[in-house]
Design an enzyme around this catalytic site. Structure first.
Site, PDB file in Angstrom:
ATOM      1  N   ASP A  13       0.819  -1.208   0.000  1.00  0.00           N
ATOM      2  CA  ASP A  13       0.000   0.000   0.000  1.00  0.00           C
ATOM      3  C   ASP A  13       0.859   1.266   0.000  1.00  0.00           C
ATOM      4  OD1 ASP A  13      -2.363   1.305  -0.120  1.00  0.00           O
ATOM      5  OD2 ASP A  13      -2.894   1.037   1.985  1.00  0.00           O
ATOM      6  N   GLU A  30     -11.941  -5.496  -5.056  1.00  0.00           N
ATOM      7  CA  GLU A  30     -12.581  -4.175  -4.988  1.00  0.00           C
ATOM      8  C   GLU A  30     -11.842  -3.137  -5.839  1.00  0.00           C
ATOM      9  OE1 GLU A  30     -12.029  -6.111  -2.074  1.00  0.00           O
ATOM     10  OE2 GLU A  30     -14.111  -6.753  -2.331  1.00  0.00           O
ATOM     11  N   ASN A  31     -10.616  -3.449  -6.249  1.00  0.00           N
ATOM     12  CA  ASN A  31      -9.820  -2.466  -6.994  1.00  0.00           C
ATOM     13  C   ASN A  31     -10.339  -2.199  -8.412  1.00  0.00           C
ATOM     14  OD1 ASN A  31      -6.644  -3.381  -5.462  1.00  0.00           O
ATOM     15  ND2 ASN A  31      -7.979  -1.651  -5.004  1.00  0.00           N
ATOM     16  N   SER A  49      -8.225  -4.880   5.266  1.00  0.00           N
ATOM     17  CA  SER A  49      -8.746  -4.718   3.904  1.00  0.00           C
ATOM     18  C   SER A  49      -8.973  -6.042   3.171  1.00  0.00           C
ATOM     19  CB  SER A  49      -7.821  -3.815   3.083  1.00  0.00           C
ATOM     20  OG  SER A  49      -7.710  -2.556   3.678  1.00  0.00           O
ATOM     21  N   ARG A  91       1.654  -4.401   7.047  1.00  0.00           N
ATOM     22  CA  ARG A  91       0.868  -3.420   6.300  1.00  0.00           C
ATOM     23  C   ARG A  91       1.628  -2.099   6.288  1.00  0.00           C
ATOM     24  NH1 ARG A  91      -5.125  -2.348   4.594  1.00  0.00           N
ATOM     25  NH2 ARG A  91      -4.623  -0.555   3.291  1.00  0.00           N
ATOM     26  N   GLY A 113       0.123   5.169  -4.581  1.00  0.00           N
ATOM     27  CA  GLY A 113      -0.489   6.394  -5.092  1.00  0.00           C
ATOM     28  C   GLY A 113       0.024   7.622  -4.347  1.00  0.00           C
ATOM     29  N   ARG A 114       0.077   7.519  -3.014  1.00  0.00           N
ATOM     30  CA  ARG A 114       0.547   8.657  -2.203  1.00  0.00           C
ATOM     31  C   ARG A 114       2.016   8.947  -2.466  1.00  0.00           C
ATOM     32  NH1 ARG A 114      -1.579   6.066   3.101  1.00  0.00           N
ATOM     33  NH2 ARG A 114      -1.985   4.393   1.602  1.00  0.00           N
ATOM     34  N   ARG A 147      -0.254   8.543 -10.539  1.00  0.00           N
ATOM     35  CA  ARG A 147      -0.309   7.367  -9.659  1.00  0.00           C
ATOM     36  C   ARG A 147       0.392   6.143 -10.264  1.00  0.00           C
ATOM     37  NH1 ARG A 147      -3.847   7.010  -5.583  1.00  0.00           N
ATOM     38  NH2 ARG A 147      -4.119   4.791  -5.998  1.00  0.00           N
ATOM     39  N   GLU A 178       0.862 -12.613  13.228  1.00  0.00           N
ATOM     40  CA  GLU A 178       1.318 -11.403  13.901  1.00  0.00           C
ATOM     41  C   GLU A 178       1.238 -10.259  12.893  1.00  0.00           C
ATOM     42  OE1 GLU A 178       2.216 -11.158  17.107  1.00  0.00           O
ATOM     43  OE2 GLU A 178       1.833 -13.299  17.413  1.00  0.00           O
TER      44      GLU A 178
HETATM   45  C1  IPE Z   1      -1.008   0.148  -4.127  1.00  0.00           C
HETATM   46  O1  IPE Z   1      -1.193   1.312  -3.430  1.00  0.00           O
HETATM   47  C2  IPE Z   1      -2.048  -0.906  -3.894  1.00  0.00           C
HETATM   48  C3  IPE Z   1      -2.722  -1.335  -5.141  1.00  0.00           C
HETATM   49  C4  IPE Z   1      -4.022  -1.473  -5.214  1.00  0.00           C
HETATM   50  C5  IPE Z   1      -1.919  -1.669  -6.322  1.00  0.00           C
HETATM   51  P1  IPE Z   1      -2.428   2.281  -3.616  1.00  0.00           P
HETATM   52  O2  IPE Z   1      -2.749   2.449  -5.062  1.00  0.00           O
HETATM   53  O3  IPE Z   1      -3.548   1.826  -2.766  1.00  0.00           O
HETATM   54  O4  IPE Z   1      -1.806   3.624  -3.054  1.00  0.00           O
HETATM   55  P2  IPE Z   1      -2.493   4.720  -2.148  1.00  0.00           P
HETATM   56  O5  IPE Z   1      -3.138   4.005  -0.999  1.00  0.00           O
HETATM   57  O6  IPE Z   1      -3.487   5.432  -3.011  1.00  0.00           O
HETATM   58  O7  IPE Z   1      -1.367   5.595  -1.719  1.00  0.00           O
HETATM   59 MG    MG Z   2      -4.181   2.196  -0.840  1.00  0.00          MG
END
Ligand code: IPE
Ligand code: MG
Length: 224
Positions: A2, A49-50, A180, A172, A5-6, A15, A191
């Site tokens: 994760d 969900e993506n 998620s 995570r 994108g940020r 992104r 853990e």
């Molecule tokens: C990558 O990070 C996870 C995928 C679905 C490929 P994100 O795309 O969720 O990045 P953020 O959370 O927007 O920063």
């Molecule tokens: Mg994300």
């Protein structure tokens, strides 16, 4: 994985560039895990969900999976890392399904001792459990299974992860404190390790820090 994108946004990039950087991190960390003797390394790459994301982002991610799986098919044997895909493959483009089948064949040839890097694509834990329930019911319908045969082990055998142990440690990144829909059944006694590091910035030193933390945990599995 994760925070892609940020990571890109912080740099004023689209992104997709974050996903590209994140894919590089996957390669680095998967290889590192194999080198230090971690037998199974599983990453959440694309959830059920993506698909809700904008089409151009979904396309970019599918293209990255194509590229990395094709490349893995060439380099897997040299590195001794079997790259496999977990998830509902029926929902993926045909050429990607064919690529995944090719990776599976090579992974099989590597044999049971090879380290395994699993990419979860079109994966959702609830979807996985639903599919397992359907498969079990179908077996009951045709008389292959009796209701009394539905044990925890039987359910586990109908999940995508049937061939591997439950995860010891789930990391995570990116500061989010939720699971998620990731490996819900399998993570009963895993853990958890949370870090603010965005996935593209995640290094082998971050992996070491997570493992060091894990090594200091006391696992009681409900005992004392
Ligand atoms: C990558 O990070 C996870 C995928 C679905 C490929 P994100 O795309 O969720 O990045 P953020 O959370 O927007 O920063
Ligand atoms: Mg994300």
């Amino acid at each position: 994985m994760d925070g892609n994108g940020r990571w890109a946004k912080k740099r004023g990039m689209p992104r997709q560039m974050g996903h590209r950087a994140g894919a590089e991190t996957f390669r680095t960390i998967a290889t590192y895990c194999a080198d230090i003797g971690i037998k199974y390394f599983t990453v959440y790459a694309f959830s059920t969900e993506n698909w809700k994301r904008p089409q151009d982002e979904v396309d970019a991610l599918m293209n990255l999976f194509r590229k990395y799986l094709r490349e893995a098919a060439d380099t897997m044997s040299q590195r001794g890392v079997a790259v496999r895909v977990i998830g509902d493959l029926s929902g993926l483009p045909d050429d990607l399904k064919a690529q995944i089948a090719e990776n599976d064949t090579i992974a099989d040839q590597l044999g049971p001792d090879a380290a395994v890097a699993n990419l979860c694509i079109n994966y959702g834990a609830r979807d996985e459990i639903k599919n397992a329930v359907q498969a079990i019911c179908r077996e009951i319908q045709v008389g292959k299974l009796r209701v009394e045969d539905i044990t925890e082990g039987c359910i586990a055998k109908h999940l995508y992860t049937a061939h591997m142990p439950d995860p010891d440690l789930i990391i995570r990144p990116s500061g989010e404190m939720r699971t998620s829909n990731f490996l819900l059944w399998q993570s009963a006694y895993s853990e958890y390790y949370f870090t603010d590091v965005l996935w593209p910035d995640f290094t082998t030193a971050d992996m070491d820090a997570a493992l060091d933390d894990f090594n200091h945990r006391q696992r009681r599995y409900g005992g004392i």
